[in-house]
Scaffold this active site. Structure first.
Site, PDB file in Angstrom:
ATOM      1  N   LYS A 160       0.882  -1.194   0.000  1.00 25.28           N
ATOM      2  CA  LYS A 160       0.000   0.000   0.000  1.00 25.28           C
ATOM      3  C   LYS A 160       0.905   1.225   0.000  1.00 25.28           C
ATOM      4  CE  LYS A 160      -0.484  -0.352   5.041  1.00 25.28           C
ATOM      5  NZ  LYS A 160      -1.372  -0.627   6.150  1.00 25.28           N
ATOM      6  N   ASP A 219       8.968  -1.894   4.939  1.00 23.80           N
ATOM      7  CA  ASP A 219       8.094  -2.467   5.964  1.00 23.80           C
ATOM      8  C   ASP A 219       7.641  -3.887   5.651  1.00 23.80           C
ATOM      9  OD1 ASP A 219       5.602  -0.925   8.066  1.00 23.80           O
ATOM     10  OD2 ASP A 219       6.508  -2.922   8.060  1.00 23.80           O
TER      11      ASP A 219
HETATM   12  C1  LIG Z   1       8.818   3.237  13.078  1.00 19.81           C
HETATM   13  C2  LIG Z   1       8.504   3.500  11.642  1.00 19.81           C
HETATM   14  C3  LIG Z   1       8.353   4.720  10.972  1.00 19.81           C
HETATM   15  C4  LIG Z   1       8.055   4.367   9.668  1.00 19.81           C
HETATM   16  C5  LIG Z   1       7.769   5.267   8.525  1.00 19.81           C
HETATM   17  N1  LIG Z   1       9.032   5.898   8.103  1.00 19.81           N
HETATM   18  C6  LIG Z   1       9.941   5.439   7.229  1.00 19.81           C
HETATM   19  C7  LIG Z   1      10.915   6.419   7.109  1.00 19.81           C
HETATM   20  C8  LIG Z   1      12.087   6.440   6.211  1.00 19.81           C
HETATM   21  C9  LIG Z   1      12.909   5.312   5.983  1.00 19.81           C
HETATM   22 CL1  LIG Z   1      12.599   3.806   6.794  1.00 19.81          CL
HETATM   23  C10 LIG Z   1      13.980   5.386   5.086  1.00 19.81           C
HETATM   24  N2  LIG Z   1      14.264   6.524   4.416  1.00 19.81           N
HETATM   25  C11 LIG Z   1      13.501   7.624   4.645  1.00 19.81           C
HETATM   26  N3  LIG Z   1      13.602   8.859   4.096  1.00 19.81           N
HETATM   27  C12 LIG Z   1      12.612   9.601   4.630  1.00 19.81           C
HETATM   28  C13 LIG Z   1      12.421  10.990   4.241  1.00 19.81           C
HETATM   29  C14 LIG Z   1      13.189  11.645   3.294  1.00 19.81           C
HETATM   30  N4  LIG Z   1      12.708  12.905   3.212  1.00 19.81           N
HETATM   31  C15 LIG Z   1      13.186  13.970   2.334  1.00 19.81           C
HETATM   32  N5  LIG Z   1      11.686  13.081   4.019  1.00 19.81           N
HETATM   33  C16 LIG Z   1      11.512  11.913   4.673  1.00 19.81           C
HETATM   34  C17 LIG Z   1      10.463  11.706   5.666  1.00 19.81           C
HETATM   35  N6  LIG Z   1      11.867   8.886   5.499  1.00 19.81           N
HETATM   36  C18 LIG Z   1      12.408   7.633   5.525  1.00 19.81           C
HETATM   37  C19 LIG Z   1      10.508   7.470   7.935  1.00 19.81           C
HETATM   38  N7  LIG Z   1       9.363   7.100   8.575  1.00 19.81           N
HETATM   39  N8  LIG Z   1       8.088   3.051   9.552  1.00 19.81           N
HETATM   40  O1  LIG Z   1       8.321   2.518  10.734  1.00 19.81           O
END
Ligand SMILES: Cc1cc(Cn2cc(-c3c(Cl)cnc4nc(-c5cn(C)nc5C)[nH]c34)cn2)no1
Length: 288
Positions: A140, A156
């Site tokens: 999703k 995930d």
């Molecule tokens: C606990 C938990 C939180 C989440 C949701 N989630 C995934 C990310 C995340 C990951 Cl795992 C890897 N790379 C990321 N890059 C971003 C990001 C980049 N920008 C410019 N803005 C963001 C936001 N997020 C990433 C963050 N939260 N799943 O399990």
């Protein structure tokens, strides 16, 4: 003689923790830098107490076991993990453009060329997973991230398992992406297979093009509409895109189009051939 590669031992002190990137049900994700190499990654921090209360330790173990053994450009890498007394740390690939669902909500719906390129990448990732007899089961927008070059990355793997799987899972979260065979096992075969991801790919295609899921409704009605596959595709969706959606959202798992046929579908070919990509890319750049 070749030095045996040192076992990958990590601990928190090895990382410089940066800004929070997001939070999920059982923890948070931070930008992080591995001090000695300067490597930028995303550090997912899960609290053991919350995992125990949520009875999801097994899922996290499976997420680590499955995702550590995957290497594909459209699947978020899990480089390693470690834990201390209270927390489990997952060292994940940093996706430079963040969470796909935020882009989708902001753009309301994707143009057909962008949706087709995303679905082609999803099909390639699912082909790779299914070859390893892994089914994701939770495809999703919320579980898809966007890399720095605009490529998508499935993340995930908390719900992924090795196929076939005949145990019913207590589901939480949205029903929108569940296939009929996970809502109501037909006849004697309560098994379901990787084909559950094909149904979800159909729901994802619809949501990319329409901005909402095809069976969205209050929960009980959603379940009824899914098992009967009651949905309408809006008029602004092209005939080719509608054809692909109709070939993925088929109640009988055996009758769903294969991932190979998704990759060869006219709607995918039309938007993913080199030339097309160049014109789309300039359209995207012009928007900036
Ligand atoms: C606990 C938990 C939180 C989440 C949701 N989630 C995934 C990310 C995340 C990951 Cl795992 C890897 N790379 C990321 N890059 C971003 C990001 C980049 N920008 C410019 N803005 C963001 C936001 N997020 C990433 C963050 N939260 N799943 O399990």
């Amino acid at each position: 003689p070749q030095q045996p590669s040192s076992p990958k031992l990590f601990h928190l002190g090895m990382f410089e923790i940066g800004k929070p990137l997001g939070k999920g049900k059982f923890g948070r994700v931070y930008l992080a830098k591995h001090r000695s190499s300067g490597f930028i990654c995303a550090l997912k921090v899960l609290h053991k107490s919350e995992l125990q209360m949520g009875k999801v330790e097994k899922q996290v173990r499976r997420e680590i076991e499955i995702q550590s053994n995957l290497a594909h450009p459209n699947i978020l890498r899990l480089y390693g993990h470690f834990h201390d007394a209270k927390r489990i740390f997952l060292i994940l690939e940093f996706a430079g453009k963040g969470e796909l669902y935020k882009h989708l909500r902001k753009e309301v719906r994707f143009p057909e060329w962008k949706a087709a390129q995303y679905i082609a990448q999803m099909a390639a990732a699912l082909k790779y997973l299914h070859k390893k007899h892994v089914m994701h089961r939770d495809i999703k927008p919320e579980n898809i991230l966007v890399g720095i070059h605009g490529e998508i990355k499935i993340s995930d793997f908390g719900w992924s398992v090795h196929a076939p799987n005949n145990r019913r899972k207590t589901m939480c979260g949205t029903l929108d992406y569940l296939p009929p065979e996970m809502i109501k096992p037909t006849g004697n075969d309560s098994f379901y297979s990787e084909k559950v991801d094909l149904w979800s790919l159909g729901v994802l295609t619809y949501e990319f093009l329409c901005g909402e899921a095809p069976f969205e409704d209050e929960p009980l009605k959603t379940q009824k509409r899914i098992v009967r596959c009651e949905m309408t595709v809006p008029g602004y969706v092209s005939a080719e895109a509608k054809d692909l959606i109709k070939k993925l959202l088929v109640v009988d798992p055996e009758k769903r189009i294969s991932l190979e046929d998704v990759e060869r579908h006219p709607w995918i070919i039309k938007h993913c051939v080199k030339g097309e990509r160049a014109t789309n890319r300039s359209a995207e750049l012009a928007k900036m």
